[in-house]
Write a protein that holds these residues in place. Structure first.
Motif, PDB file in Angstrom:
ATOM      1  N   ARG A 224      -1.326 -17.661  48.865  1.00  0.00           N
ATOM      2  CA  ARG A 224      -0.949 -18.780  47.920  1.00  0.00           C
ATOM      3  C   ARG A 224       0.261 -19.716  48.369  1.00  0.00           C
ATOM      4  O   ARG A 224       0.140 -20.924  48.478  1.00  0.00           O
ATOM      5  CB  ARG A 224      -0.452 -17.985  46.709  1.00  0.00           C
ATOM      6  CG  ARG A 224      -1.545 -17.635  45.825  1.00  0.00           C
ATOM      7  CD  ARG A 224      -1.002 -17.202  44.457  1.00  0.00           C
ATOM      8  NE  ARG A 224      -1.103 -18.155  43.321  1.00  0.00           N
ATOM      9  CZ  ARG A 224       0.153 -18.891  43.085  1.00  0.00           C
ATOM     10  NH1 ARG A 224       1.110 -18.710  43.405  1.00  0.00           N
ATOM     11  NH2 ARG A 224      -0.289 -19.966  42.354  1.00  0.00           N
ATOM     12  N   GLY A 225       1.131 -19.035  49.348  1.00  0.00           N
ATOM     13  CA  GLY A 225       2.065 -19.720  49.850  1.00  0.00           C
ATOM     14  C   GLY A 225       1.606 -20.932  50.966  1.00  0.00           C
ATOM     15  O   GLY A 225       2.014 -22.082  50.668  1.00  0.00           O
ATOM     16  N   VAL A 226       0.784 -20.299  51.611  1.00  0.00           N
ATOM     17  CA  VAL A 226       0.411 -21.266  52.800  1.00  0.00           C
ATOM     18  C   VAL A 226      -0.739 -22.448  52.221  1.00  0.00           C
ATOM     19  O   VAL A 226      -0.769 -23.289  52.680  1.00  0.00           O
ATOM     20  CB  VAL A 226      -0.337 -20.584  53.937  1.00  0.00           C
ATOM     21  CG1 VAL A 226       0.494 -19.682  54.802  1.00  0.00           C
ATOM     22  CG2 VAL A 226      -1.622 -19.730  53.544  1.00  0.00           C
ATOM     23  N   ILE A 227      -1.333 -21.799  51.255  1.00  0.00           N
ATOM     24  CA  ILE A 227      -2.433 -23.111  50.283  1.00  0.00           C
ATOM     25  C   ILE A 227      -1.290 -23.853  49.687  1.00  0.00           C
ATOM     26  O   ILE A 227      -1.683 -25.238  49.933  1.00  0.00           O
ATOM     27  CB  ILE A 227      -3.075 -22.034  49.477  1.00  0.00           C
ATOM     28  CG1 ILE A 227      -4.267 -21.131  49.908  1.00  0.00           C
ATOM     29  CG2 ILE A 227      -3.945 -22.837  48.253  1.00  0.00           C
ATOM     30  CD1 ILE A 227      -4.714 -20.162  49.000  1.00  0.00           C
ATOM     31  N   LEU A 228      -0.295 -23.636  49.064  1.00  0.00           N
ATOM     32  CA  LEU A 228       0.530 -24.401  48.311  1.00  0.00           C
ATOM     33  C   LEU A 228       1.176 -25.702  49.445  1.00  0.00           C
ATOM     34  O   LEU A 228       1.141 -26.757  49.075  1.00  0.00           O
ATOM     35  CB  LEU A 228       1.500 -23.899  47.715  1.00  0.00           C
ATOM     36  CG  LEU A 228       1.196 -23.169  46.270  1.00  0.00           C
ATOM     37  CD1 LEU A 228       2.277 -22.266  46.006  1.00  0.00           C
ATOM     38  CD2 LEU A 228       0.458 -23.903  45.363  1.00  0.00           C
ATOM     39  N   LEU A 229       1.458 -24.868  50.449  1.00  0.00           N
ATOM     40  CA  LEU A 229       2.035 -25.686  51.675  1.00  0.00           C
ATOM     41  C   LEU A 229       1.196 -26.745  52.038  1.00  0.00           C
ATOM     42  O   LEU A 229       1.274 -27.780  52.233  1.00  0.00           O
ATOM     43  CB  LEU A 229       2.596 -24.800  52.838  1.00  0.00           C
ATOM     44  CG  LEU A 229       2.978 -25.429  54.087  1.00  0.00           C
ATOM     45  CD1 LEU A 229       4.366 -26.137  53.821  1.00  0.00           C
ATOM     46  CD2 LEU A 229       3.386 -24.589  55.259  1.00  0.00           C
TER      47      LEU A 229
ATOM     48  N   GLN B  45      -0.153  -3.265  44.114  1.00  0.00           N
ATOM     49  CA  GLN B  45       1.082  -3.760  44.782  1.00  0.00           C
ATOM     50  C   GLN B  45       0.947  -4.473  46.044  1.00  0.00           C
ATOM     51  O   GLN B  45       1.265  -5.564  46.408  1.00  0.00           O
ATOM     52  CB  GLN B  45       2.475  -2.752  44.701  1.00  0.00           C
ATOM     53  CG  GLN B  45       3.592  -3.599  44.660  1.00  0.00           C
ATOM     54  CD  GLN B  45       4.647  -2.816  44.030  1.00  0.00           C
ATOM     55  OE1 GLN B  45       4.537  -1.571  44.053  1.00  0.00           O
ATOM     56  NE2 GLN B  45       5.702  -3.263  43.783  1.00  0.00           N
ATOM     57  N   THR B  46       0.368  -3.657  46.831  1.00  0.00           N
ATOM     58  CA  THR B  46       0.070  -4.352  48.388  1.00  0.00           C
ATOM     59  C   THR B  46      -0.745  -5.700  48.483  1.00  0.00           C
ATOM     60  O   THR B  46      -0.516  -6.716  49.108  1.00  0.00           O
ATOM     61  CB  THR B  46      -0.594  -2.953  49.174  1.00  0.00           C
ATOM     62  OG1 THR B  46       0.211  -2.001  49.147  1.00  0.00           O
ATOM     63  CG2 THR B  46      -0.915  -3.871  50.738  1.00  0.00           C
ATOM     64  N   THR B  47      -1.839  -5.474  47.699  1.00  0.00           N
ATOM     65  CA  THR B  47      -2.753  -6.608  47.602  1.00  0.00           C
ATOM     66  C   THR B  47      -1.874  -7.961  47.039  1.00  0.00           C
ATOM     67  O   THR B  47      -2.082  -9.041  47.500  1.00  0.00           O
ATOM     68  CB  THR B  47      -3.911  -6.288  46.751  1.00  0.00           C
ATOM     69  OG1 THR B  47      -4.817  -5.110  47.343  1.00  0.00           O
ATOM     70  CG2 THR B  47      -4.907  -7.389  46.689  1.00  0.00           C
ATOM     71  N   VAL B  48      -1.208  -7.570  45.900  1.00  0.00           N
ATOM     72  CA  VAL B  48      -0.647  -8.739  45.207  1.00  0.00           C
ATOM     73  C   VAL B  48       0.345  -9.620  46.091  1.00  0.00           C
ATOM     74  O   VAL B  48       0.320 -10.865  46.058  1.00  0.00           O
ATOM     75  CB  VAL B  48       0.238  -8.367  43.963  1.00  0.00           C
ATOM     76  CG1 VAL B  48       1.464  -7.706  44.046  1.00  0.00           C
ATOM     77  CG2 VAL B  48       0.342  -9.580  42.978  1.00  0.00           C
TER      78      VAL B  48
ATOM     79  N   PRO C 222      -7.408 -17.998  45.133  1.00  0.00           N
ATOM     80  CA  PRO C 222      -6.452 -17.611  46.344  1.00  0.00           C
ATOM     81  C   PRO C 222      -6.772 -16.227  46.606  1.00  0.00           C
ATOM     82  O   PRO C 222      -7.198 -15.379  46.124  1.00  0.00           O
ATOM     83  CB  PRO C 222      -5.033 -17.788  46.030  1.00  0.00           C
ATOM     84  CG  PRO C 222      -5.072 -17.625  44.509  1.00  0.00           C
ATOM     85  CD  PRO C 222      -6.350 -18.094  44.035  1.00  0.00           C
ATOM     86  N   GLY C 223      -6.580 -16.080  47.970  1.00  0.00           N
ATOM     87  CA  GLY C 223      -6.689 -14.631  48.767  1.00  0.00           C
ATOM     88  C   GLY C 223      -6.668 -14.779  50.075  1.00  0.00           C
ATOM     89  O   GLY C 223      -6.249 -16.060  50.493  1.00  0.00           O
ATOM     90  N   TYR C 224      -6.650 -13.637  50.722  1.00  0.00           N
ATOM     91  CA  TYR C 224      -6.400 -13.585  52.222  1.00  0.00           C
ATOM     92  C   TYR C 224      -7.548 -13.072  53.075  1.00  0.00           C
ATOM     93  O   TYR C 224      -7.823 -13.435  54.150  1.00  0.00           O
ATOM     94  CB  TYR C 224      -5.307 -13.073  52.742  1.00  0.00           C
ATOM     95  CG  TYR C 224      -5.030 -11.604  52.209  1.00  0.00           C
ATOM     96  CD1 TYR C 224      -5.775 -10.506  52.995  1.00  0.00           C
ATOM     97  CD2 TYR C 224      -4.325 -11.258  51.278  1.00  0.00           C
ATOM     98  CE1 TYR C 224      -5.642  -9.067  52.587  1.00  0.00           C
ATOM     99  CE2 TYR C 224      -4.337  -9.872  50.608  1.00  0.00           C
ATOM    100  CZ  TYR C 224      -5.051  -8.834  51.399  1.00  0.00           C
ATOM    101  OH  TYR C 224      -4.944  -7.511  50.921  1.00  0.00           O
ATOM    102  N   ALA C 225      -8.697 -12.587  52.231  1.00  0.00           N
ATOM    103  CA  ALA C 225      -9.794 -12.256  52.747  1.00  0.00           C
ATOM    104  C   ALA C 225     -10.890 -13.180  52.598  1.00  0.00           C
ATOM    105  O   ALA C 225     -11.614 -13.767  53.613  1.00  0.00           O
ATOM    106  CB  ALA C 225     -10.301 -10.929  52.304  1.00  0.00           C
TER     107      ALA C 225
ATOM    108  N   CYS D  79      -2.730 -18.156  58.893  1.00  0.00           N
ATOM    109  CA  CYS D  79      -2.965 -19.432  59.729  1.00  0.00           C
ATOM    110  C   CYS D  79      -4.403 -19.868  59.491  1.00  0.00           C
ATOM    111  O   CYS D  79      -4.715 -21.284  59.109  1.00  0.00           O
ATOM    112  CB  CYS D  79      -2.817 -19.012  61.126  1.00  0.00           C
ATOM    113  SG  CYS D  79      -1.123 -18.907  61.737  1.00  0.00           S
ATOM    114  N   GLU D  80      -5.159 -19.033  59.487  1.00  0.00           N
ATOM    115  CA  GLU D  80      -6.874 -19.471  59.058  1.00  0.00           C
ATOM    116  C   GLU D  80      -6.857 -20.003  57.940  1.00  0.00           C
ATOM    117  O   GLU D  80      -7.626 -20.883  57.540  1.00  0.00           O
ATOM    118  CB  GLU D  80      -7.748 -18.190  59.561  1.00  0.00           C
ATOM    119  CG  GLU D  80      -7.744 -17.824  60.847  1.00  0.00           C
ATOM    120  CD  GLU D  80      -8.788 -16.596  61.251  1.00  0.00           C
ATOM    121  OE1 GLU D  80      -9.350 -16.122  59.981  1.00  0.00           O
ATOM    122  OE2 GLU D  80      -8.679 -16.035  62.331  1.00  0.00           O
ATOM    123  N   VAL D  81      -6.169 -19.251  56.831  1.00  0.00           N
ATOM    124  CA  VAL D  81      -6.447 -19.863  55.540  1.00  0.00           C
ATOM    125  C   VAL D  81      -5.745 -21.170  55.408  1.00  0.00           C
ATOM    126  O   VAL D  81      -6.144 -22.278  54.763  1.00  0.00           O
ATOM    127  CB  VAL D  81      -5.513 -18.690  54.459  1.00  0.00           C
ATOM    128  CG1 VAL D  81      -5.500 -19.512  53.020  1.00  0.00           C
ATOM    129  CG2 VAL D  81      -6.307 -17.667  54.427  1.00  0.00           C
TER     130      VAL D  81
END
Length: 163
Positions: free
Chosen positions: A85-90, A75-78, A8-11, A46-48
């Protein structure tokens, strides 16, 4: 068993779909969902989501293997990774895919047999198990394939213990 592993990540969201039958692995597909750093964060999420939903629908895995989130340094990255991870799990939940989470040490143990293996060892063992000509790039994709392999090993160990 068909497993979708995700780093998981956002980039960059690494992903890999692996088929496992009779103690043999076969890579089905792998790649990365990438977002642009200049895109607003909520749009990146949204893209993830759209990318993972498409992968789930296209390859119809029977399980999703995902690394447990742990706080490392930034802390910002986590927080951003947690939101991704939330949108991946969704996306997985909306497709009815069971979700399994593993710690980095569990993945290392399952893939290499050594819980303190280094990243290159995990990637090379994943490459060997999947009979790939080279370690996939970016590293997030290789890590995602390792997540899928780890679940295959762990799931079959759990099942054999039930006999």
């Amino acid at each position: 068993m068909r497993v979708l592993g995700i780093d998981p990540g956002y980039a960059i969201v690494g992903w890999g779909v692996v088929e496992y039958a009779g103690n043999r692995f076969a890579p089905v597909a792998y790649g990365a969902v990438c977002t642009d750093k200049d895109t607003p964060f909520e749009q990146r999420l949204c893209e993830v989501y759209d990318g993972v939903l498409d992968i789930c629908k296209r390859y119809q895995p029977q399980a999703l293997s995902l690394e447990k989130l742990y706080y490392q340094h930034n802390q910002t990255t986590v927080i951003g990774v947690a939101e991704a991870r939330g949108v991946i799990l969704l996306a997985a939940a909306q497709c009815g895919i069971p979700i399994y989470e593993y710690t980095p040490m569990q993945v290392k143990q399952a893939v290499t047999g050594y819980g303190k293996a280094v990243k290159k060892q995990i990637q090379e063992m994943t490459r060997i198990l999947l009979k790939l000509p080279a370690i996939p790039k970016p590293d997030d994709t290789a890590d995602a394939l390792a997540m899928a392999v780890a679940h295959c090993h762990c799931a079959t160990s759990r099942l054999s213990g039930l006999r």
